[in-house]
Design a protein around this motif. Structure first.
Motif, PDB file in Angstrom:
ATOM      1  N   UNK A 168       0.865  -1.176   0.000  1.00 23.42           N
ATOM      2  CA  UNK A 168       0.000   0.000   0.000  1.00 23.42           C
ATOM      3  C   UNK A 168       0.910   1.236   0.000  1.00 23.42           C
ATOM      4  N   UNK A 169       0.579   2.170  -0.873  1.00 21.54           N
ATOM      5  CA  UNK A 169       1.381   3.391  -0.968  1.00 21.54           C
ATOM      6  C   UNK A 169       0.483   4.576  -0.603  1.00 21.54           C
ATOM      7  N   UNK A 202      -8.946   6.928  -3.112  1.00 17.20           N
ATOM      8  CA  UNK A 202      -8.455   8.265  -2.773  1.00 17.20           C
ATOM      9  C   UNK A 202      -6.941   8.292  -3.000  1.00 17.20           C
ATOM     10  N   UNK A 203      -6.126   8.656  -1.987  1.00 14.63           N
ATOM     11  CA  UNK A 203      -4.685   8.663  -2.258  1.00 14.63           C
ATOM     12  C   UNK A 203      -3.970   7.445  -1.686  1.00 14.63           C
ATOM     13  N   UNK A 204      -4.768   6.405  -1.445  1.00 16.12           N
ATOM     14  CA  UNK A 204      -4.198   5.116  -1.050  1.00 16.12           C
ATOM     15  C   UNK A 204      -4.081   4.282  -2.322  1.00 16.12           C
ATOM     16  N   UNK A 205      -2.869   3.806  -2.625  1.00 17.36           N
ATOM     17  CA  UNK A 205      -2.672   2.990  -3.828  1.00 17.36           C
ATOM     18  C   UNK A 205      -2.352   1.565  -3.408  1.00 17.36           C
ATOM     19  N   UNK A 206      -3.137   0.615  -3.926  1.00 13.67           N
ATOM     20  CA  UNK A 206      -2.903  -0.789  -3.609  1.00 13.67           C
ATOM     21  C   UNK A 206      -2.200  -1.437  -4.790  1.00 13.67           C
ATOM     22  N   UNK A 212      10.995   8.822  -4.902  1.00  7.20           N
ATOM     23  CA  UNK A 212       9.637   9.264  -5.273  1.00  7.20           C
ATOM     24  C   UNK A 212       9.293  10.615  -4.645  1.00  7.20           C
ATOM     25  N   UNK A 213       8.949  11.577  -5.495  1.00  7.31           N
ATOM     26  CA  UNK A 213       8.671  12.919  -4.985  1.00  7.31           C
ATOM     27  C   UNK A 213       7.241  13.050  -4.464  1.00  7.31           C
ATOM     28  N   UNK A 214       6.306  12.270  -5.047  1.00  2.07           N
ATOM     29  CA  UNK A 214       4.887  12.422  -4.713  1.00  2.07           C
ATOM     30  C   UNK A 214       4.356  11.242  -3.904  1.00  2.07           C
ATOM     31  N   UNK A 215       5.244  10.606  -3.125  1.00  2.00           N
ATOM     32  CA  UNK A 215       4.822   9.517  -2.247  1.00  2.00           C
ATOM     33  C   UNK A 215       5.188   9.876  -0.817  1.00  2.00           C
ATOM     34  N   UNK A 216       4.274   9.598   0.122  1.00  2.98           N
ATOM     35  CA  UNK A 216       4.571   9.860   1.538  1.00  2.98           C
ATOM     36  C   UNK A 216       5.181   8.644   2.222  1.00  2.98           C
ATOM     37  N   UNK A 217       4.558   7.468   1.991  1.00  4.59           N
ATOM     38  CA  UNK A 217       5.055   6.289   2.694  1.00  4.59           C
ATOM     39  C   UNK A 217       4.650   5.012   1.963  1.00  4.59           C
ATOM     40  N   UNK A 218       5.381   3.945   2.270  1.00  7.94           N
ATOM     41  CA  UNK A 218       5.127   2.646   1.635  1.00  7.94           C
ATOM     42  C   UNK A 218       4.925   1.609   2.736  1.00  7.94           C
ATOM     43  N   UNK A 219       3.939   0.735   2.532  1.00  6.20           N
ATOM     44  CA  UNK A 219       3.531  -0.196   3.583  1.00  6.20           C
ATOM     45  C   UNK A 219       3.383  -1.618   3.045  1.00  6.20           C
ATOM     46  N   UNK A 220       3.414  -2.578   3.971  1.00  5.58           N
ATOM     47  CA  UNK A 220       2.999  -3.941   3.658  1.00  5.58           C
ATOM     48  C   UNK A 220       1.547  -4.051   4.119  1.00  5.58           C
ATOM     49  N   UNK A 221       0.698  -4.549   3.236  1.00  8.91           N
ATOM     50  CA  UNK A 221      -0.725  -4.654   3.585  1.00  8.91           C
ATOM     51  C   UNK A 221      -0.980  -5.960   4.335  1.00  8.91           C
ATOM     52  N   UNK A 222      -1.597  -5.862   5.507  1.00 12.82           N
ATOM     53  CA  UNK A 222      -1.960  -7.072   6.249  1.00 12.82           C
ATOM     54  C   UNK A 222      -3.370  -7.494   5.850  1.00 12.82           C
ATOM     55  N   UNK A 223      -4.294  -6.566   5.901  1.00 17.86           N
ATOM     56  CA  UNK A 223      -5.631  -6.829   5.358  1.00 17.86           C
ATOM     57  C   UNK A 223      -6.362  -5.523   5.072  1.00 17.86           C
ATOM     58  N   UNK A 234      -1.762  -2.121   8.082  1.00 20.60           N
ATOM     59  CA  UNK A 234      -0.460  -2.283   7.418  1.00 20.60           C
ATOM     60  C   UNK A 234       0.663  -2.213   8.449  1.00 20.60           C
ATOM     61  N   UNK A 235       1.863  -2.576   7.981  1.00 21.50           N
ATOM     62  CA  UNK A 235       3.064  -2.160   8.713  1.00 21.50           C
ATOM     63  C   UNK A 235       3.846  -1.269   7.768  1.00 21.50           C
ATOM     64  N   UNK A 236       4.402  -0.208   8.299  1.00 19.25           N
ATOM     65  CA  UNK A 236       5.108   0.742   7.423  1.00 19.25           C
ATOM     66  C   UNK A 236       6.506   0.235   7.098  1.00 19.25           C
ATOM     67  N   UNK A 237       6.849   0.265   5.815  1.00 21.52           N
ATOM     68  CA  UNK A 237       8.197  -0.154   5.403  1.00 21.52           C
ATOM     69  C   UNK A 237       9.096   1.070   5.294  1.00 21.52           C
TER      70      UNK A 237
END
Ligand SMILES: C[S@@+](CC[C@H](N)C(=O)[O-])C[C@H]1O[C@@H](n2cnc3c(N)ncnc32)[C@H](O)[C@@H]1O
Length: 327
Positions: free
Chosen positions: A3-4, A31-35, A49-60, A137-140
């Motif tokens: 999830x981004x 919205x601004x959540x990208x799966x 990445x200039x237009x990304x805040x954070x990257x995550x591992x999706x749990x569910x 998620x957990x944040x990577x």
């Protein structure tokens, strides 16, 4: 699954930047959540990445009403290491109706030997709430940018029409150029785009017709390596040799008559065709007084392929079109 969290000011642009930089197959937006699914190797490019805040591992992913049930059946121990904190992110106009403490308490129940560490947790469980969904998620990776330090007014030489460093970096990323290849800005101005390209590890080349601008560029680029500048006309094909990637913000002036601008743009697009550019990311004004300046006809006449088009509202008098073009 990943999830981004994208930056909110231009979601389609942010999604395209992530897709091209991380080589993503598909991306689904809420919205601004990208799966999406990010290949581990490509994750190394994420910090650019200039237009990304954070990257995550999706749990569910679930609905608000199913959240507690889903937590019960999820194997949180698979994601937990040493200690944790629960965080809440709300996206768009919505609220979570929980506190981080309440959600932390729920997580606690399902973890073997749980320990909480709020200030410096090893595992951060993010509960991300959009209008209709909840993602656990957990944040990577949390991206830390210092674009502000590179804003035009902080450069050696200032030019008011310079793009924001964030937009310039996003445009360079949309080029999809392999690292260390040459990125060319034929209307270099004060080098706003080439500074970002240099930071992103590209070799850079800039043209400008105006010698004052070239001097300004030279001063602004001096702290970075691998740059070349040349006084040259961007509409003269003879200046282009072995050039595959072009990123540029085209000149505009409210004082310039439409007809001159139109001619300039037509010649430049013709050059892009003649040199068989691999990819070009081009900024154009979207002034109302230029409504005759039709980017579609420019593309059509030059037989280039339009890959993407983004509209960027910059301020009251200026909306910019960003075109991604291929031969
Ligand atoms: C909008 S500014 C570029 C701004 C730049 N992206 C920045 O961030 O500083 C356009 C530049 O194009 C230059 N220019 C105008 N016509 C040109 C031409 N035919 N060939 C090369 N440069 C030209 C101008 O001198 C000006 O410096």
């Amino acid at each position: 699954m990943n999830l981004i969290i994208l930056s909110g000011e231009n979601i389609p642009f942010a999604a395209a930047e992530a897709t091209s930089t991380l080589n993503l197959d598909t991306i689904k937006l809420d919205n601004r959540v990208a799966l999406t699914s990010i290949n581990k190797k490509n994750l190394n490019d994420a910090p650019t990445l200039a237009f990304t805040h954070s990257i995550h591992t999706l749990i569910f992913s679930t609905t608000r009403s199913q959240l507690k049930t889903k937590l019960k059946t999820a194997d949180l121990n698979k994601y937990y290491e040493k200690n944790f904190a629960a965080r809440i992110l709300t996206i768009g106009k919505t609220s979570s109706n929980y506190t981080e403490q309440q959600l932390g308490g729920l997580v606690w129940q399902y973890i073997k030997n749980p320990r909480v560490n709020l200030s410096n947790p090893h595992t951060e469980f993010y509960f991300i709430f959009t209008k209709n969904r909840v993602y656990l998620t957990t944040q990577i990776l949390h991206l830390q940018h210092n674009f502000h330090d590179r804003k035009a007014h902080k450069r050696h030489v200032l030019h008011p029409s310079s793009l924001s460093p964030k937009l310039a970096a996003g445009m360079v990323n949309l080029l999809k150029a392999p690292t260390k290849s040459l990125v060319v800005d034929p209307f270099v101005g004060t080098a706003g785009i080439l500074i970002e390209a240099a930071i992103l590890n590209y070799k850079t080349l800039g043209f400008d017709i105006n010698s004052w601008m070239l001097k300004a560029s030279e001063k602004n680029l001096r702290p970075y390596k691998n740059y070349k500048l040349k006084q040259a006309d961007a509409t003269d094909v003879k200046n282009y040799k072995n050039i595959s990637y072009i990123c540029s913000d085209l000149p505009y002036s409210k004082n310039t008559r439409d007809v001159n601008i139109k001619k300039l743009y037509a010649s430049f697009f013709n050059v892009l065709k003649l040199i068989k550019v691999k990819r070009a990311v081009i900024g154009l004004p979207h002034f109302t007084q230029y409504k005759n300046l039709n980017y579609k006809s420019l593309i059509k006449k030059s037989k280039l392929k339009l890959k993407h088009k983004f509209k960027f509202y910059l301020h009251k008098n200026l909306t910019k079109l960003i075109l991604v073009i291929e031969s």
